[in-house]
Design a protein around this motif. Structure first.
Motif, mmCIF file in Angstrom:
data_model
loop_
_atom_site.group_PDB
_atom_site.id
_atom_site.type_symbol
_atom_site.label_atom_id
_atom_site.label_comp_id
_atom_site.label_asym_id
_atom_site.label_seq_id
_atom_site.Cartn_x
_atom_site.Cartn_y
_atom_site.Cartn_z
ATOM 1 N N ILE B 219 -52.739 13.069 118.528
ATOM 2 C CA ILE B 219 -53.859 13.450 119.392
ATOM 3 C C ILE B 219 -53.331 14.362 120.492
ATOM 4 C CG2 ILE B 219 -55.248 11.380 118.936
ATOM 5 C CD1 ILE B 219 -54.343 10.366 121.718
ATOM 6 N N THR B 224 -58.035 14.541 121.723
ATOM 7 C CA THR B 224 -58.650 15.094 120.528
ATOM 8 C C THR B 224 -57.742 14.841 119.334
ATOM 9 O OG1 THR B 224 -59.512 16.828 121.922
ATOM 10 C CG2 THR B 224 -59.636 17.190 119.539
ATOM 11 N N VAL B 225 -58.351 14.481 118.241
ATOM 12 C CA VAL B 225 -57.567 14.223 117.042
ATOM 13 C C VAL B 225 -57.089 15.556 116.482
ATOM 14 C CG1 VAL B 225 -57.620 13.280 114.713
ATOM 15 C CG2 VAL B 225 -58.852 12.129 116.542
ATOM 16 N N THR B 238 -62.483 12.484 119.347
ATOM 17 C CA THR B 238 -61.416 12.115 120.270
ATOM 18 C C THR B 238 -61.253 10.612 120.163
ATOM 19 O OG1 THR B 238 -62.865 11.645 122.125
ATOM 20 C CG2 THR B 238 -62.126 13.938 121.868
#
Lengths: 112, 647
Positions: B219, B224-225, B238
Motif C-alpha cells: 500500500i 492506497t492498494v 485503500t
C-alpha cells in the motif's frame, strides 16, 4: 480356672484357682496327671483360691489320690475354706485325705 | 451405577475411560506443542519473507533514486544547454529499463522563460520519444510531481498513478529538486523527475506466495492498494476504505500503523483481506509505502489438523480394539465363572455330583476352579459323613431317650405311693440336667412297719452315671434287711462298688430306715448333703452329719449309723446338691439358707406343697439359666403310728 504348680523341696504344690465344675475340671485333671507322670511323689493341693467344687471336681481329686496311693505317694490338701470346705465335710473327704490349715504347716509335715 | 453391571461392562468402562484420558493428555500435549512450533515457524518465516521482499523493493527503488540525484549535479553545475539535457535524458532511459520517463523541469522565470522549460523524454510504444511539457495548456508547476518536492525541498516519491497514453501502466514518479546559486543566494531552479513503471514492483510482490492462498500486497503512503492479487483493488481501494466498508476498526488501526512506517505481526480475523490469517507488515524506507504478507492460518495449520484427525481416528480405533480385547479377556474370565455359578447353584440344591467346568489354565480362574472342585469333593464327603453321623447321633439319642425312660421307670413316681393310714406321706421330684441323670431316690418297706428312704447322687451324668446308679440302687435294695443298721448296709455296698472300680466314679448316698411304729429314724450318710428336718413346731434344720465319705471309691470304710425320732407331723426333706448349687445367670448359688427359708415359708406344709414351693423358688432363682446338675428332692412326713392303732 487355672492351676499353678511350684516345687518346694520334694513337695509339689499345685494351687487351684477358680471353679472346679464339670466344664473346667478336666483342665485340673490334665495338670495333676502330668505331675504324676513326671513322677512326683509328694503332692500338696492348695485350695485357697477354689471358689466352687462340684462332684465332678471331687471325682478328679479322688482319681488323682487313688493313682498316688497305688504308687505309695502322698497327696494332701491345704487351705480349705468356704464352699470347698463344706463340700469336703459333706462328702466325707476329710476322712479320706489329710487336710492342713496352711501350705507352711503342710510343707513342714510332708517335708519330714 | 457400575455396581450391578457385569465384569465385561466394568472393564470396558474402566479401560476406555483410562485409555481415553491418556489419549486426551497425549493428544492435547502434542497439539499444543506442534501448534506452538508451527506458530513460531510462521512468525520467523513471515518476518524473513517480508524483510526479503522489502529488501528487493528497496534495492529496486534505490537504483532508480540514484539517477536523478546524479543528474542533479550535472544540471546544477553546467550552464543550461537544451541539447545536453536532451542527451542526458535519452541516456537515462536507454540505460535504465525500469525508467519509463524522465523530465528536467525548470522553475519559470519572471522575465524570461515565463512559460517554463521542461524537456521530457519517455518511452513510446517502440521508441524513446521527446516532448516539451511546457505549453499554453499545461502548467506543469501545478502538478504534484513538481509541487510536492518543491514545497518540501527534498526528493519525493509520488503516489502511484496511471500514465497517460496508450499503455496506461501504473507509475510512480521520483522527483528531486535542484538549486542554483545566484548572488550568493541559493534558490530553487527546478525539479528532476523520473517515472518508473510499477510493473517490476508488482512482479516482486506478486512473486511472494505462501502455500496456496497466502500472498503479499503493497500500500502507498496514503493507504492506497498498489499491488494485490485481486487486481480490481489496485488503485481503486485503500486499506481505510476497506476497513470502513467492513466496519473493521482493528483493520483501520492496522492501516494507521502501516502508513506510520511501523512493522509487526498481527492475527487477522476473516474480513476484507481474506479468511483468518496472520499478517506481517513492514515499511519500505524509500517511499514510506508498506508491504504486508498474509499467511493463511487455516492452511498453515492444515498439517496439524490432519495429524490430529489421524491421531483421533487412531485413538478411536485403538480404544475400539482395546475394548474388543477386553471383551475377549473378560469373557474368558466370566465364561468359567458363569459355568461355575451354575454348577454352584446345582451344588447348593444338594446335587454334589454336578460336573464342574474343567479349567486347564493356571490363572486365577483355574485356581478357583480347582479350589471349587476340592470344595465340592470335601463338601460331598462332609455331607456324607454328616448324614452318617447324624443318623448315628439320632440312633444314640433315641437310645438315650430309651435309657431315660428306663431310668425313670425304676424310680417310684406315683404319689401318694401308699394308701392312707400307712402312717407316712411322701412326695418326690427329679429333674435331670441331661437326658440321663445321675441322681436317684427310692423308698420301700423292709417289713410291715419299716420304711427305707434313699437319695443318691452319682458323680457324673449320662449313661455311665445311670448304669452306676442302677447298680447302686439294686445293691442297696439287695443288702438292706430288717435289723441291719443303715451304716452296715452302706459299708457292704461301698465294698461291692469299690472292688475293682477303675472309673473312680462314686456316689453320695443318704440311706434312712424309719420305724413307723415308733417314729425312730436310723440313718447312714455316705458323703451326701444332710437332709433337712422340719419339725411340726420349729425351724427347719439339717440333721447331724456322720462324717463318712462318698461311696464306691475306697474299700474298707466303716459307715456309721445315727438316729433321731420323728414325731407326728415332722418332715424330713432329702435333696441333692443340684438344689443348693443351682446357679443363676449371675453365677449365684441357690444356697442352704435360701432352701431353709423357702421350706419354712411354704404355704402348704404337706410334702408335695413344700417341694412345689422349693421348685418355684428354684425357677425364680435360675432366671432361665441352664440347669447344670440334676435336681432331686424327696420329702417324707411322719403321720404318726396309725398302723399301731389299727393293728
Amino acid at each position: 480356672m487355672k492351676v499353678e504348680t511350684k516345687k518346694e523341696n520334694e513337695v509339689t504344690v499345685a494351687t487351684v484357682i477358680g471353679r472346679m465344675d464339670a466344664l473346667t475340671t478336666s483342665e485340673v485333671e490334665r495338670t495333676l496327671m502330668s505331675l504324676l507322670d513326671q513322677g512326683e511323689m509328694k503332692l500338696l493341693i492348695d485350695l485357697d483360691g477354689l471358689d466352687y467344687i462340684s462332684s465332678a471336681g471331687l471325682r478328679t481329686l479322688l482319681a488323682t489320690a487313688k493313682r498316688m496311693k497305688q504308687r505309695s505317694g502322698i497327696m494332701a490338701f491345704a487351705n480349705l475354706k468356704g464352699h470347698a470346705k463344706e463340700v469336703f465335710e459333706i462328702s466325707g473327704f476329710y476322712s479320706l485325705f489329710t487336710v492342713y490349715d496352711s501350705v507352711e504347716s503342710a510343707l513342714e509335715q510332708l517335708g519330714r | 451405577m457400575l455396581r450391578n453391571r457385569g465384569i465385561v461392562f466394568k472393564l470396558i468402562a474402566l479401560v476406555v475411560t483410562a485409555g481415553g484420558f491418556i489419549f486426551l493428555c497425549v493428544f492435547g500435549y502434542s497439539y499444543f506443542f506442534s501448534r506452538r512450533t508451527i506458530e513460531e515457524n510462521i512468525n520467523e518465516s513471515a518476518r524473513n519473507l517480508a524483510q526479503a521482499t522489502v529488501g528487493r523493493i528497496e534495492a529496486s527503488l534505490r537504483s532508480v533514486q540514484k539517477i536523478p540525484l546524479n543528474d542533479r549535479y550535472f544540471v546544477e553545475s553546467t550552464p543550461l544547454d537544451p541539447a545536453a539535457l536532451h542527451d542526458l535524458l535519452f541516456n537515462v532511459l536507454e540505460s535504465n529499463a525500469d525508467i519509463c520517463g524522465a523530465a528536467i523541469a525548470f522553475e519559470p522565470g519572471k522575465r524570461q522563460n515565463v512559460r517554463g522549460f521542461a524537456p521530457y523524454v519517455y518511452r513510446s510504444e517502440w521508441t524513446i520519444a521527446f516532448t516539451e511539457l511546457a505549453s499554453e495548456r499545461i502548467d506543469y508547476t501545478l502538478a504534484d510531481w513538481y509541487q510536492i518536492p518543491r514545497e518540501l525541498s527534498g526528493p519525493e516519491w509520488s503516489e502511484p498513478y496511471y500514465g497517460e497514453g496508450q499503455d496506461r501502466t501504473l507509475k510512480s514518479t521520483y522527483s528531486v529538486p535542484f538549486y542554483m546559486t545566484a548572488k550568493g543566494q541559493k534558490r530553487l531552479a527546478g525539479v528532476i523527475a523520473v517515472d518508473i513503471s510499477l510493473k517490476r514492483l508488482q512482479a516482486i510482490v506478486s512473486s511472494v506466495k505462501v502455500l496456496q492462498t497466502g500472498y503479499a500486497f503493497l500500500i502507498s503512503q496514503n493507504g492506497t492498494v498498489v499491488t494485490h492479487p485481486r487486481s480490481e483493488l489496485i488503485m481503486n481501494a485503500t486499506i481505510f476504505g476497506m476497513a470502513e466498508e467492513a466496519g473493521d476498526t482493528s483493520l483501520r488501526e492496522l492501516g494507521r500503523r502501516m502508513i506510520k512506517g511501523e512493522s509487526g505481526l498481527v492475527p487477522l480475523g476473516p474480513g476484507p483481506l481474506g479468511s483468518a490469517s496472520l499478517m506481517y507488515y513492514a515499511p519500505i524506507p524509500s517511499n514510506n509505502w508498506s508491504l504486508a504478507v498474509v499467511f493463511p492460518v487455516a492452511e498453515l495449520m492444515a498439517d496439524v489438523r490432519r495429524f490430529n484427525m489421524i491421531a483421533f481416528i487412531l485413538a478411536v480405533a485403538g480404544l475400539a480394539a482395546l475394548s474388543g480385547a477386553v471383551v475377549i479377556i473378560a469373557h474368558s474370565i466370566t465364561r468359567p465363572l458363569r459355568t461355575m455359578a451354575q454348577a454352584a447353584g446345582h451344588i447348593a440344591e444338594g446335587n454334589f455330583d454336578a460336573p464342574l467346568p474343567v479349567s486347564l489354565s493356571g490363572d486365577e480362574v483355574g485356581v478357583m476352579t480347582k479350589a471349587f472342585e476340592d470344595m465340592r469333593i470335601s463338601l460331598k464327603d462332609y455331607i456324607e459323613r454328616l448324614t452318617e453321623t447324624t443318623a448315628a447321633k439320632q440312633a444314640i439319642e433315641s437310645e438315650l431317650k430309651v435309657a431315660r425312660e428306663i431310668q425313670m421307670s425304676i424310680i417310684p413316681k406315683t404319689f401318694p405311693s401308699f394308701p392312707a393310714g400307712t402312717g407316712v406321706d411322701m412326695h418326690a421330684w427329679i429333674e435331670p440336667a441331661r437326658d440321663v441323670g445321675g441322681d436317684f431316690y427310692d423308698f420301700f418297706f423292709l417289713d410291715r412297719s419299716r420304711l427305707c428312704a434313699i437319695i443318691a447322687d452319682v458323680s457324673d451324668k449320662g449313661v455311665p452315671a445311670s448304669l452306676f446308679m442302677a447298680v447302686t440302687k439294686t445293691l442297696i435294695k439287695a443288702k438292706a434287711a430288717p435289723g441291719k443298721a443303715p451304716g452296715d448296709v452302706l459299708t457292704t455296698v461301698n465294698n461291692e462298688l469299690a472292688t475293682g472300680s477303675e472309673t473312680n466314679m462314686f456316689v453320695t448316698v443318704f440311706f434312712a430306715v424309719l420305724d413307723l411304729k415308733t417314729g425312730e429314724l436310723l440313718y447312714a450318710n455316705g458323703g451326701h448333703n444332710p437332709p433337712i428336718l422340719i419339725r411340726s413346731q420349729g425351724k427347719p434344720m439339717p440333721i447331724e452329719k456322720t462324717g463318712n465319705p462318698v461311696v464306691g471309691v475306697i474299700e474298707g470304710i466303716e459307715y456309721g449309723s445315727k438316729g433321731l425320732t420323728l414325731y407326728p407331723g415332722d418332715m424330713l426333706l432329702l435333696f441333692t446338691d443340684g438344689v443348693t448349687e443351682a446357679v443363676n445367670l449371675r453365677g449365684e448359688l441357690f444356697g442352704d439358707e435360701r432352701l431353709l427359708k423357702e421350706l419354712s415359708a411354704a404355704a402348704d406344709p404337706s410334702p408335695s406343697g413344700r417341694i412345689e414351693a422349693v421348685r418355684q423358688a428354684l425357677a425364680r432363682h435360675s432366671e432361665g439359666a441352664p440347669q447344670a446338675d440334676d435336681i432331686t428332692m424327696l420329702a417324707v412326713r411322719y403321720e404318726g403310728p396309725l398302723m399301731e392303732r389299727e393293728g
